[in-house]
Enzyme design. Structure first.
Site, PDB file in Angstrom:
ATOM      1  N   CYS A 105      15.579  58.069  35.666  1.00 47.38           N
ATOM      2  CA  CYS A 105      16.805  58.656  35.139  1.00 47.38           C
ATOM      3  C   CYS A 105      17.839  57.550  34.957  1.00 47.38           C
ATOM      4  O   CYS A 105      17.974  56.671  35.796  1.00 47.38           O
ATOM      5  CB  CYS A 105      17.405  59.745  36.014  1.00 47.38           C
ATOM      6  SG  CYS A 105      16.298  61.121  36.297  1.00 47.38           S
ATOM      7  N   ARG A 163      13.987  53.995  31.903  1.00 51.17           N
ATOM      8  CA  ARG A 163      14.084  54.577  33.244  1.00 51.17           C
ATOM      9  C   ARG A 163      13.612  56.032  33.287  1.00 51.17           C
ATOM     10  O   ARG A 163      13.437  56.603  34.364  1.00 51.17           O
ATOM     11  CB  ARG A 163      15.532  54.530  33.735  1.00 51.17           C
ATOM     12  CG  ARG A 163      16.103  53.143  33.814  1.00 51.17           C
ATOM     13  CD  ARG A 163      17.551  53.197  34.242  1.00 51.17           C
ATOM     14  NE  ARG A 163      17.663  53.691  35.586  1.00 51.17           N
ATOM     15  CZ  ARG A 163      17.682  52.932  36.672  1.00 51.17           C
ATOM     16  NH1 ARG A 163      17.598  51.624  36.541  1.00 51.17           N
ATOM     17  NH2 ARG A 163      17.788  53.461  37.865  1.00 51.17           N
ATOM     18  N   TRP A 205      13.952  61.817  33.852  1.00 48.20           N
ATOM     19  CA  TRP A 205      12.542  61.868  34.255  1.00 48.20           C
ATOM     20  C   TRP A 205      12.461  63.063  35.207  1.00 48.20           C
ATOM     21  O   TRP A 205      13.038  63.040  36.295  1.00 48.20           O
ATOM     22  CB  TRP A 205      12.138  60.578  34.965  1.00 48.20           C
ATOM     23  CG  TRP A 205      10.688  60.521  35.319  1.00 48.20           C
ATOM     24  CD1 TRP A 205       9.672  60.074  34.529  1.00 48.20           C
ATOM     25  CD2 TRP A 205      10.084  60.909  36.565  1.00 48.20           C
ATOM     26  NE1 TRP A 205       8.479  60.169  35.204  1.00 48.20           N
ATOM     27  CE2 TRP A 205       8.698  60.681  36.450  1.00 48.20           C
ATOM     28  CE3 TRP A 205      10.570  61.444  37.759  1.00 48.20           C
ATOM     29  CZ2 TRP A 205       7.809  60.952  37.477  1.00 48.20           C
ATOM     30  CZ3 TRP A 205       9.687  61.721  38.785  1.00 48.20           C
ATOM     31  CH2 TRP A 205       8.314  61.465  38.629  1.00 48.20           C
ATOM     32  N   ASN A 243      21.320  61.014  39.115  1.00 44.83           N
ATOM     33  CA  ASN A 243      20.057  60.295  39.291  1.00 44.83           C
ATOM     34  C   ASN A 243      19.727  60.363  40.781  1.00 44.83           C
ATOM     35  O   ASN A 243      20.580  60.026  41.610  1.00 44.83           O
ATOM     36  CB  ASN A 243      20.261  58.840  38.827  1.00 44.83           C
ATOM     37  CG  ASN A 243      19.022  58.000  38.983  1.00 44.83           C
ATOM     38  OD1 ASN A 243      17.950  58.508  39.291  1.00 44.83           O
ATOM     39  ND2 ASN A 243      19.155  56.704  38.757  1.00 44.83           N
ATOM     40  N   GLY A 244      18.526  60.820  41.139  1.00 42.22           N
ATOM     41  CA  GLY A 244      18.161  60.921  42.560  1.00 42.22           C
ATOM     42  C   GLY A 244      17.671  62.327  42.872  1.00 42.22           C
ATOM     43  O   GLY A 244      17.259  63.062  41.985  1.00 42.22           O
ATOM     44  N   GLU A 255      -5.827  46.880  39.682  1.00 41.91           N
ATOM     45  CA  GLU A 255      -4.701  46.721  38.754  1.00 41.91           C
ATOM     46  C   GLU A 255      -5.169  46.848  37.292  1.00 41.91           C
ATOM     47  O   GLU A 255      -4.479  47.436  36.462  1.00 41.91           O
ATOM     48  CB  GLU A 255      -4.008  45.365  39.019  1.00 41.91           C
ATOM     49  CG  GLU A 255      -2.935  44.950  38.026  1.00 41.91           C
ATOM     50  CD  GLU A 255      -1.734  45.894  37.928  1.00 41.91           C
ATOM     51  OE1 GLU A 255      -1.658  46.873  38.677  1.00 41.91           O
ATOM     52  OE2 GLU A 255      -0.890  45.656  37.049  1.00 41.91           O
ATOM     53  N   LYS A 264      -3.680  49.629  34.751  1.00 43.65           N
ATOM     54  CA  LYS A 264      -3.092  49.336  33.435  1.00 43.65           C
ATOM     55  C   LYS A 264      -3.716  50.229  32.378  1.00 43.65           C
ATOM     56  O   LYS A 264      -3.019  50.778  31.539  1.00 43.65           O
ATOM     57  CB  LYS A 264      -3.304  47.855  33.035  1.00 43.65           C
ATOM     58  CG  LYS A 264      -2.483  46.843  33.761  1.00 43.65           C
ATOM     59  CD  LYS A 264      -1.015  46.802  33.372  1.00 43.65           C
ATOM     60  CE  LYS A 264      -0.156  47.691  34.209  1.00 43.65           C
ATOM     61  NZ  LYS A 264       0.358  47.309  35.466  1.00 43.65           N
ATOM     62  N   GLU A 267      -2.630  53.962  32.824  1.00 42.31           N
ATOM     63  CA  GLU A 267      -1.201  54.170  32.561  1.00 42.31           C
ATOM     64  C   GLU A 267      -0.881  54.288  31.080  1.00 42.31           C
ATOM     65  O   GLU A 267      -0.121  55.157  30.686  1.00 42.31           O
ATOM     66  CB  GLU A 267      -0.410  52.949  33.061  1.00 42.31           C
ATOM     67  CG  GLU A 267      -0.023  52.972  34.491  1.00 42.31           C
ATOM     68  CD  GLU A 267       0.815  51.755  34.825  1.00 42.31           C
ATOM     69  OE1 GLU A 267       1.951  51.937  35.224  1.00 42.31           O
ATOM     70  OE2 GLU A 267       0.337  50.606  34.660  1.00 42.31           O
ATOM     71  N   HIS A 286     -22.129  53.017  47.460  1.00 44.29           N
ATOM     72  CA  HIS A 286     -21.846  54.066  48.443  1.00 44.29           C
ATOM     73  C   HIS A 286     -21.304  55.338  47.792  1.00 44.29           C
ATOM     74  O   HIS A 286     -20.774  56.199  48.475  1.00 44.29           O
ATOM     75  CB  HIS A 286     -20.862  53.548  49.496  1.00 44.29           C
ATOM     76  CG  HIS A 286     -21.382  52.367  50.264  1.00 44.29           C
ATOM     77  ND1 HIS A 286     -22.459  52.462  51.108  1.00 44.29           N
ATOM     78  CD2 HIS A 286     -21.005  51.068  50.260  1.00 44.29           C
ATOM     79  CE1 HIS A 286     -22.713  51.257  51.627  1.00 44.29           C
ATOM     80  NE2 HIS A 286     -21.845  50.401  51.117  1.00 44.29           N
ATOM     81  N   LYS A 323      10.229  53.600  34.642  1.00 40.87           N
ATOM     82  CA  LYS A 323      10.151  52.220  35.143  1.00 40.87           C
ATOM     83  C   LYS A 323      10.523  52.101  36.617  1.00 40.87           C
ATOM     84  O   LYS A 323       9.872  51.392  37.359  1.00 40.87           O
ATOM     85  CB  LYS A 323      11.071  51.343  34.300  1.00 40.87           C
ATOM     86  CG  LYS A 323      10.946  49.861  34.572  1.00 40.87           C
ATOM     87  CD  LYS A 323       9.629  49.323  34.075  1.00 40.87           C
ATOM     88  CE  LYS A 323       9.435  47.858  34.388  1.00 40.87           C
ATOM     89  NZ  LYS A 323       8.013  47.497  34.273  1.00 40.87           N
TER      90      LYS A 323
HETATM   91  C1  F6R Z   1       2.777  50.054  37.049  1.00 38.93           C
HETATM   92  C2  F6R Z   1       4.041  49.893  37.729  1.00 38.93           C
HETATM   93  C3  F6R Z   1       4.260  50.701  38.954  1.00 38.93           C
HETATM   94  C4  F6R Z   1       5.222  49.981  39.908  1.00 38.93           C
HETATM   95  C5  F6R Z   1       5.556  50.868  41.097  1.00 38.93           C
HETATM   96  C6  F6R Z   1       6.453  50.154  42.072  1.00 38.93           C
HETATM   97  O1  F6R Z   1       2.663  49.277  35.920  1.00 38.93           O
HETATM   98  O2  F6R Z   1       4.904  49.167  37.300  1.00 38.93           O
HETATM   99  O3  F6R Z   1       3.071  51.015  39.591  1.00 38.93           O
HETATM  100  O4  F6R Z   1       4.630  48.808  40.346  1.00 38.93           O
HETATM  101  O5  F6R Z   1       6.187  52.035  40.646  1.00 38.93           O
HETATM  102  O6  F6R Z   1       7.618  49.719  41.459  1.00 38.93           O
HETATM  103  P1  F6R Z   1       8.424  48.506  42.004  1.00 38.93           P
HETATM  104  O7  F6R Z   1       7.589  47.308  41.896  1.00 38.93           O
HETATM  105  O8  F6R Z   1       9.634  48.446  41.119  1.00 38.93           O
HETATM  106  O9  F6R Z   1       8.782  48.816  43.421  1.00 38.93           O
END
Ligand code: F6R
Length: 608
Positions: A2, A27, A74, A100-101, A481, A485, A488, A504, A603
């Site tokens: 947000c 955001r 969001w 926001n929150g 990871e 990616k 996501e 397993h 984000k």
């Molecule tokens: C994925 C991604 C998220 C963040 C996670 C933690 O591409 O960016 O998985 O890594 O939400 O966020 P931060 O690093 O900002 O604490």
């Protein structure tokens, strides 16, 4: 998660609010709204979807006025809909709030307000704020907000306007970021500085439990005891990175290509070659304590958690230190022994992640030394840690993290090198790490020149709907990871597994429609990886390998290979993830996905 923007000044507010929303959209982007105070009336527009949808809807509606607030959402409480979009109004339609929150006690407050005949129009937790302010308002908006905040439990960044106070925006912060921007005869509020870069570089960050009031003649800041505060104005030098994608189709691709520079920024000025050690000013105040800690616990979420898993191998290898890595969201449920001999290291790109903040608070309570590796300067996590290191990777707007991840790995290596040199790591070993770190930008550049090959491979694999990613040791977090990616941004099912775990259980999934991406290095795990790949091949699984330039045998056992330069095992994850970022990118692109704003994501994740 947000974004809030507020404006009060000489210009017409609406275009500034819309521009600010576009800059904050990473955001959260499932709905948006804005309200302008116009001649003792609130002029409100809200829309489901992106800020561009709000803009289209607002074109038909003139919204003059010099003071207003806006929000990009969001969803937490209530699906994305116009009614649930912010700003929310009170019953009288005079007060509008953007939040926001999370308001944790909203159900109790709502019950109380319903009993007092307030009418609710949304399913959100946030709407109670507007109604509470209405309850307390007696002509003084600031006082009503102060009283309201005393009743709220949870986290919030709130912006409020009142139709009768045409030239006033009131903001308050607890847990969710709010900054103030100071211009010439105009004042701004925002969730982060990116929204304000075209307008002002003069920024004040509010701390928790601080309230600010903006009006065209100035601003003031108070604590919740109604006492005035004098706060320092920071002059931000950040470049306006959102202004253009520098010719790249997406921010994600631009940020993948910025990795050589981001990696260089992570180590520039931080290595002392002559002594085979690193120099991290941010850790100096706690260095004596850090030298003798007995245990390191890394806490983080998502991509930062996978960086933490790589960090375990790095610290174990360079520091002879017991390392645990915990998902921040699970941390408080553990009965971990944390005391003065433990350092807890929080990794966070945004510095705002609610789960990570909660884990830090828990660790503080138990007396651990709290360190941070954070990209956003001055963010909440940077403020609550005892010491830490900034990434200096520059802003990342693609929701899927790329350059900050590789930068985190470099910063972790420098931290481990610093501590390791006090714990038995030799000059020669330290120097080898430094030389390898210095080579990384060139090696990443080399991988990036292979883009056409990676694109072609991605196109061939884009028809599959399920993927397994496997790796051993430091390639295991890379498998996780790489899978993250892909899921996501392309919404394709992908699972990351330690290769040895495959037999397993997950191997039952393998058939000709379920390909595997194997991350293979020419190290002590190589032969075992080859065996695991053979096991997949024996079950008709197609295998794409990301493998070191030197591993000849890999071409004989895998269907496709993407080559990467070789480095020290602890640094190999920095290189191995780059083709996997591109692989995910090109598959998502071929599916026409919204790469920079993947569905359901945001984000910075400021709710637990
Ligand atoms: C994925 C991604 C998220 C963040 C996670 C933690 O591409 O960016 O998985 O890594 O939400 O966020 P931060 O690093 O900002 O604490």
């Amino acid at each position: 998660m947000c974004g809030i923007i507020g404006y009060c000044g000489v210009r017409t507010a609406k275009p500034i609010l819309l521009d600010g929303l576009k800059r904050l959209e990473y955001r959260g982007y499932d709905s948006a709204g804005l309200v302008v105070v116009d001649g003792k009336k609130l002029n409100l527009v809200r829309a489901v979807g992106k800020v561009s949808d709000l803009e289209k809807k607002g074109i038909a509606r003139p919204q003059p006025g010099h003071c207003g607030i806006a929000h990009t959402r969001w969803a937490t409480h209530g699906r994305p809909s116009e009614e649930n979009a912010h700003p929310h109004c009170d019953c009288g339609g005079k007060i509008a709030i953007a939040h926001n929150g999370i308001i944790e006690n909203y159900l109790d407050l709502k019950e109380e307000l319903l009993a007092r005949k307030h009418e609710f129009r949304s399913e959100t937790d946030s709407e109670v704020i507007a109604h509470l302010i209405e309850e307390y308002y007696d002509g003084d908006l600031e006082k009503a907000v102060l009283k309201t905040v005393q009743r709220l439990e949870g986290t919030f960044g709130i912006a409020v306007v009142h139709a009768d106070s045409e030239d006033q925006v009131v903001m308050v912060k607890r847990g969710s970021p709010i900054i103030i921007g100071i211009g010439e005869g105009e004042y701004f509020a925002a969730s982060d500085a990116n929204a304000l870069l075209p307008y002002t570089q003069k920024i004040i960050s509010l701390n928790d439990d601080e309230l600010a009031v903006l009006h065209p003649g100035g601003y003031h800041i108070k604590n919740l005891n109604n006492e005035f505060l004098q706060k320092q104005i920071e002059i931000r030098q950040d470049r306006d990175e959102l202004a253009d994608k520098k010719g790249f189709e997406h921010f994600m691709l631009k940020e993948i290509f910025e990795q050589p520079e981001a990696i260089e920024n992570a180590f520039r000025g931080r290595i002392v070659e002559g002594e085979g050690v690193s120099k991290l000013g941010g850790l100096e105040p706690v260095m004596e304590r850090l030298k003798s800690v007995k245990k390191l616990v890394i806490v983080s979420c998502g991509t930062s958690y996978y960086a933490g898993l790589c960090g375990r191998y790095i610290f174990e290898s360079l520091c002879d230190l017991h390392v645990e890595v915990e998902m921040a969201s699970e941390f408080r449920y553990r009965r971990l022994k944390l005391d003065g001999d433990t350092a807890v290291l929080a990794l966070s790109q945004s510095g705002e992640t609610a789960d990570t903040i909660a884990a830090i608070r828990e660790a503080k309570r138990k007396g651990a030394l709290i360190l941070g590796v954070v990209n956003v300067v001055g963010s909440a996590i940077a403020q609550i840690t005892d010491a830490g290191v900034y990434n200096h990777a520059g802003p990342e707007f693609g929701v899927a993290s790329t350059k900050i991840y590789t930068s985190q790995l470099v910063v972790l290596t420098l931290m481990a090198l610093l501590i390791g040199r006090y714990r038995g790591l030799s000059f020669t070993e330290g120097s080898a790490v430094i030389q390898a770190v210095k080579k990384l930008p060139r090696q990443v550049k080399k991988i990036l020149t292979d883009i056409e090959h990676i694109k072609k491979v991605a196109q061939e694999y884009s028809r599959y709907r399920d993927f397994l990613f496997i790796g051993r040791q430091h390639n295991y977090p890379t498998a996780m990871e790489g899978a993250l990616k892909l899921k996501e941004i392309s919404y394709i099912h992908a699972e990351g597994y330690p290769a040895g775990e495959m037999k397993h259980g997950p191997i039952s999934l393998i058939d000709e429609n379920f390909p595997t991406v194997a991350i293979v290095s020419q190290d002590s795990t190589f032969d075992k990886m080859i065996s695991n790949i053979q096991e997949i091949k024996a079950r008709n699984g197609r295998v794409l390998a990301v493998a070191g330039e030197g591993s000849d045998r890999i071409g004989d056992v895998c269907d496709d290979v993407i080559r990467v330069p070789e480095t020290l095992p602890i640094l190999q994850p920095v290189l191995n993830i780059v083709p996997l970022q591109l692989f995910a990118y090109f598959i998502a692109r071929s599916k026409g996905c919204d790469i920079d704003k993947p569905r359901n994501l945001a984000k910075s994740v400021t709710v637990e």
